[in-house]
Write an enzyme that holds these catalytic residues in place. Structure first.
Site, PDB file in Angstrom:
ATOM      1  N   GLY A  14       0.827  -1.212   0.000  1.00  0.00           N
ATOM      2  CA  GLY A  14       0.000   0.000   0.000  1.00  0.00           C
ATOM      3  C   GLY A  14       0.853   1.251   0.000  1.00  0.00           C
ATOM      4  O   GLY A  14       1.925   1.262   0.600  1.00  0.00           O
ATOM      5  N   ALA A  25      15.683  10.312  -0.573  1.00  0.00           N
ATOM      6  CA  ALA A  25      16.851  10.139   0.300  1.00  0.00           C
ATOM      7  C   ALA A  25      17.738   8.995  -0.195  1.00  0.00           C
ATOM      8  O   ALA A  25      18.971   9.099  -0.175  1.00  0.00           O
ATOM      9  CB  ALA A  25      16.383   9.873   1.736  1.00  0.00           C
ATOM     10  N   VAL A  26      17.113   7.915  -0.656  1.00  0.00           N
ATOM     11  CA  VAL A  26      17.895   6.776  -1.171  1.00  0.00           C
ATOM     12  C   VAL A  26      18.694   7.213  -2.399  1.00  0.00           C
ATOM     13  O   VAL A  26      19.905   6.963  -2.507  1.00  0.00           O
ATOM     14  CB  VAL A  26      16.956   5.587  -1.529  1.00  0.00           C
ATOM     15  CG1 VAL A  26      17.697   4.514  -2.313  1.00  0.00           C
ATOM     16  CG2 VAL A  26      16.350   4.987  -0.256  1.00  0.00           C
ATOM     17  N   ARG A  28      19.592  10.258  -3.443  1.00  0.00           N
ATOM     18  CA  ARG A  28      20.645  11.262  -3.197  1.00  0.00           C
ATOM     19  C   ARG A  28      21.813  10.664  -2.405  1.00  0.00           C
ATOM     20  O   ARG A  28      22.967  11.029  -2.623  1.00  0.00           O
ATOM     21  CB  ARG A  28      20.046  12.473  -2.472  1.00  0.00           C
ATOM     22  CG  ARG A  28      19.006  13.180  -3.351  1.00  0.00           C
ATOM     23  CD  ARG A  28      19.227  14.657  -3.460  1.00  0.00           C
ATOM     24  NE  ARG A  28      18.468  15.203  -4.572  1.00  0.00           N
ATOM     25  CZ  ARG A  28      17.643  16.240  -4.495  1.00  0.00           C
ATOM     26  NH1 ARG A  28      17.470  16.866  -3.346  1.00  0.00           N
ATOM     27  NH2 ARG A  28      17.023  16.682  -5.576  1.00  0.00           N
ATOM     28  N   ARG A  75       0.771  -4.817  -5.917  1.00  0.00           N
ATOM     29  CA  ARG A  75       0.951  -6.130  -5.286  1.00  0.00           C
ATOM     30  C   ARG A  75       1.099  -7.120  -6.429  1.00  0.00           C
ATOM     31  O   ARG A  75       0.451  -6.977  -7.464  1.00  0.00           O
ATOM     32  CB  ARG A  75      -0.246  -6.465  -4.412  1.00  0.00           C
ATOM     33  CG  ARG A  75      -0.461  -5.421  -3.319  1.00  0.00           C
ATOM     34  CD  ARG A  75      -1.563  -5.799  -2.361  1.00  0.00           C
ATOM     35  NE  ARG A  75      -2.076  -4.621  -1.672  1.00  0.00           N
ATOM     36  CZ  ARG A  75      -1.577  -4.126  -0.545  1.00  0.00           C
ATOM     37  NH1 ARG A  75      -0.544  -4.693   0.035  1.00  0.00           N
ATOM     38  NH2 ARG A  75      -2.099  -3.069   0.026  1.00  0.00           N
ATOM     39  N   ASP A 106       5.417  -5.521   5.700  1.00  0.00           N
ATOM     40  CA  ASP A 106       6.039  -6.811   6.028  1.00  0.00           C
ATOM     41  C   ASP A 106       5.958  -7.828   4.887  1.00  0.00           C
ATOM     42  O   ASP A 106       6.871  -8.632   4.700  1.00  0.00           O
ATOM     43  CB  ASP A 106       5.480  -7.385   7.333  1.00  0.00           C
ATOM     44  CG  ASP A 106       3.962  -7.361   7.380  1.00  0.00           C
ATOM     45  OD1 ASP A 106       3.351  -6.964   6.368  1.00  0.00           O
ATOM     46  OD2 ASP A 106       3.400  -7.732   8.416  1.00  0.00           O
ATOM     47  N   THR A 129       4.211   2.140   5.644  1.00  0.00           N
ATOM     48  CA  THR A 129       2.795   1.741   5.726  1.00  0.00           C
ATOM     49  C   THR A 129       2.119   2.619   6.773  1.00  0.00           C
ATOM     50  O   THR A 129       2.722   2.917   7.802  1.00  0.00           O
ATOM     51  CB  THR A 129       2.629   0.248   6.102  1.00  0.00           C
ATOM     52  OG1 THR A 129       1.282   0.039   6.533  1.00  0.00           O
ATOM     53  CG2 THR A 129       3.534  -0.206   7.218  1.00  0.00           C
ATOM     54  N   ASP A 131      -0.172   1.773   8.671  1.00  0.00           N
ATOM     55  CA  ASP A 131      -0.721   0.964   9.772  1.00  0.00           C
ATOM     56  C   ASP A 131       0.142   0.930  11.037  1.00  0.00           C
ATOM     57  O   ASP A 131      -0.352   0.608  12.112  1.00  0.00           O
ATOM     58  CB  ASP A 131      -0.948  -0.481   9.305  1.00  0.00           C
ATOM     59  CG  ASP A 131      -1.848  -0.536   8.085  1.00  0.00           C
ATOM     60  OD1 ASP A 131      -2.668   0.373   7.915  1.00  0.00           O
ATOM     61  OD2 ASP A 131      -1.712  -1.489   7.291  1.00  0.00           O
ATOM     62  N   ASP A 133       2.237  -1.214  11.975  1.00  0.00           N
ATOM     63  CA  ASP A 133       2.109  -2.543  12.583  1.00  0.00           C
ATOM     64  C   ASP A 133       3.364  -3.399  12.424  1.00  0.00           C
ATOM     65  O   ASP A 133       3.291  -4.614  12.467  1.00  0.00           O
ATOM     66  CB  ASP A 133       0.907  -3.276  11.957  1.00  0.00           C
ATOM     67  CG  ASP A 133       1.031  -3.394  10.443  1.00  0.00           C
ATOM     68  OD1 ASP A 133       1.915  -2.741   9.866  1.00  0.00           O
ATOM     69  OD2 ASP A 133       0.244  -4.133   9.836  1.00  0.00           O
ATOM     70  N   ARG A 175      -5.680  -2.189   8.982  1.00  0.00           N
ATOM     71  CA  ARG A 175      -5.757  -3.646   8.749  1.00  0.00           C
ATOM     72  C   ARG A 175      -6.051  -4.378  10.049  1.00  0.00           C
ATOM     73  O   ARG A 175      -6.964  -4.020  10.755  1.00  0.00           O
ATOM     74  CB  ARG A 175      -4.491  -4.154   8.073  1.00  0.00           C
ATOM     75  CG  ARG A 175      -4.454  -3.773   6.598  1.00  0.00           C
ATOM     76  CD  ARG A 175      -3.470  -4.585   5.852  1.00  0.00           C
ATOM     77  NE  ARG A 175      -2.176  -4.566   6.507  1.00  0.00           N
ATOM     78  CZ  ARG A 175      -1.103  -5.180   6.046  1.00  0.00           C
ATOM     79  NH1 ARG A 175      -1.179  -5.847   4.929  1.00  0.00           N
ATOM     80  NH2 ARG A 175       0.044  -5.114   6.683  1.00  0.00           N
ATOM     81  N   GLU A 191     -14.835   8.714  23.103  1.00  0.00           N
ATOM     82  CA  GLU A 191     -15.405   8.010  24.262  1.00  0.00           C
ATOM     83  C   GLU A 191     -14.963   6.558  24.290  1.00  0.00           C
ATOM     84  O   GLU A 191     -14.873   5.943  25.346  1.00  0.00           O
ATOM     85  CB  GLU A 191     -16.942   8.075  24.241  1.00  0.00           C
ATOM     86  CG  GLU A 191     -17.523   9.338  24.868  1.00  0.00           C
ATOM     87  CD  GLU A 191     -17.200  10.598  24.097  1.00  0.00           C
ATOM     88  OE1 GLU A 191     -17.069  10.525  22.871  1.00  0.00           O
ATOM     89  OE2 GLU A 191     -17.060  11.666  24.739  1.00  0.00           O
ATOM     90  N   SER A 216     -23.615  12.799  23.413  1.00  0.00           N
ATOM     91  CA  SER A 216     -22.907  12.626  22.130  1.00  0.00           C
ATOM     92  C   SER A 216     -21.684  11.753  22.370  1.00  0.00           C
ATOM     93  O   SER A 216     -21.069  11.830  23.432  1.00  0.00           O
ATOM     94  CB  SER A 216     -22.483  13.974  21.566  1.00  0.00           C
ATOM     95  OG  SER A 216     -21.358  14.447  22.254  1.00  0.00           O
ATOM     96  N   GLU A 223     -10.667  -0.935  11.404  1.00  0.00           N
ATOM     97  CA  GLU A 223     -11.273  -1.778  10.360  1.00  0.00           C
ATOM     98  C   GLU A 223     -11.158  -3.278  10.672  1.00  0.00           C
ATOM     99  O   GLU A 223     -11.985  -4.067  10.248  1.00  0.00           O
ATOM    100  CB  GLU A 223     -10.678  -1.475   8.979  1.00  0.00           C
ATOM    101  CG  GLU A 223      -9.203  -1.798   8.848  1.00  0.00           C
ATOM    102  CD  GLU A 223      -8.657  -1.511   7.452  1.00  0.00           C
ATOM    103  OE1 GLU A 223      -9.412  -1.413   6.490  1.00  0.00           O
ATOM    104  OE2 GLU A 223      -7.407  -1.382   7.341  1.00  0.00           O
TER     105      GLU A 223
END
Ligand code: ATP
Length: 323
Positions: A14, A25-26, A28, A75, A106, A129, A131, A133, A175, A191, A216, A223
């Site tokens: 993603g 950066a890579v 340069r 992918r 990963d 990513t 996420d 994670d 994810r 809340e 409220s 997700e």
């Protein structure tokens, strides 16, 4: 002696804001070592179909502030097969690539680890990513931007929730991890957060929805939450708690886009430099991580085998404050 003369860089999985800053950066850093650099378009898919382009310092001008990835991403099912990886290797040989930097999640590192063993070519990974994670780094590139995007969106929803005494179930990405949801929950004063790392939250949810002092509510749903997404949870509880004026907001792909925050640009820049430094030090099959404000190295083996925990401390902070 280091024999690396030409490297390739690509983005995979993603997209995440800050990937462009990492590519820059890579490129340069490699040029600083007098290496040649090729960009591979569309991740492993482009490695297989031969979408290689030479990159110069100018190719990465004016991209540090742009979301998405100029190299595009994809992918590739074919890369999971031996035949696919053979085609990818043929192209790396054709373009005389000595080492590779992969920017992704990963899954991308899993593929890199397998490929690197099969064809004996060094790979170094940069975690990109939203996420957050990945084991071995406190932050992945894109997480901070996504968190800020989510926070801004929830702040706006909260204005209307407070004005109309409504309960909003807001679904965020991540994810099967709840980092975006939990940190956004703390940042917006939600809340409640429903995240995959915590089970048995039904009773607490009922308490929140029947609290007479709070008309409220902002309930953030990751997700990957085990009770279902925001629509599902709202459907289940909306009828019973009719007076709560339940509404649903699925934030969706807006969370992945936008200009990266200063932190993500900084992180991507540091990781990009470190990735090329590591290749020049003859390191391979490692991910560049960022732990306790320091750039670190973690083997692909470790990142792939371990799961990053959500952190008891964060859960406690949220528990105390979300009243
Ligand atoms: P994100 O976290 O954004 O989803 P990711 O890198 O985890 O990023 P994946 O779709 O899991 O995304 O992996 C990206 C690509 O890496 C896959 O499409 C596939 O080409 C390759 N890949 C993943 N796992 C393997 C594997 N076990 N063997 C070979 N290639 C793999």
């Amino acid at each position: 002696m280091n024999r690396i003369k030409r490297i390739a860089v690509f983005t995979s999985g993603g997209d995440a804001p800050g990937m462009n800053a990492a590519v820059r950066a890579v490129v340069r850093t490699a040029l600083n070592y007098n290496l040649e650099v090729y960009g591979i378009n569309r991740g492993y898919m482009g490695m297989i179909s031969g979408e290689f382009i030479k990159l110069t310092s100018k190719s990465v001008r004016g991209i540090i502030h742009r979301g998405g990835t100029i190299l595009r991403t994809a992918r590739s099912e074919e890369f999971r097969t031996k035949e696919g990886r053979k085609k990818a290797n043929d192209n790396l040989v054709k373009y005389k690539i000595d080492a590779v930097v992969v920017i992704g999640g990963d899954g991308s590192f899993m593929g890199a680890g397998i490929f690197s063993q099969e064809y004996n070519i060094p790979f170094v990974g940069i975690p990109g990513t939203i996420d957050n994670d990945m084991f071995g780094t406190d932050y992945t590139i894109g997480f901070d931007t996504a968190l800020n995007t989510v926070t801004e969106a929830i702040d706006k929803i909260k204005d209307t929730a407070l004005s109309h005494d409504r309960t909003f179930f807001i679904e965020v990405m991540g994810r099967d991890a709840g980092f975006i949801a939990l940190k956004a929950g703390i940042a917006t004063g939600a809340e409640m957060v429903l995240i995959p790392e915590i089970s048995g939250q039904e009773e607490k949810l009922k308490q929140v929805l029947s609290n007479p002092e709070k008309k409220s509510n902002i309930i953030i749903v990751a997700e990957g939450n085990k009770m279902g997404g925001a629509e599902e949870v709202a459907k289940k509880y909306g009828k019973k708690y009719k007076t709560r004026g339940v509404r649903v907001n699925v934030l969706g792909h807006m969370q992945r886009g936008g200009s990266p925050t200063a932190f993500d640009r900084y992180l991507a820049s540091r990781m990009g430099v470190e990735a090329v430094d590591a290749l020049m030090d003859n390191l391979r099959s490692i991910m560049i991580g960022y732990e306790n404000h320091k750039v670190v190295h973690i083997s692909f083996n470790k990142t792939n085998k371990n799961k990053r925990g959500i952190g008891e401390e964060l859960l406690r902070v949220n528990e105390i404050l979300a009243k």
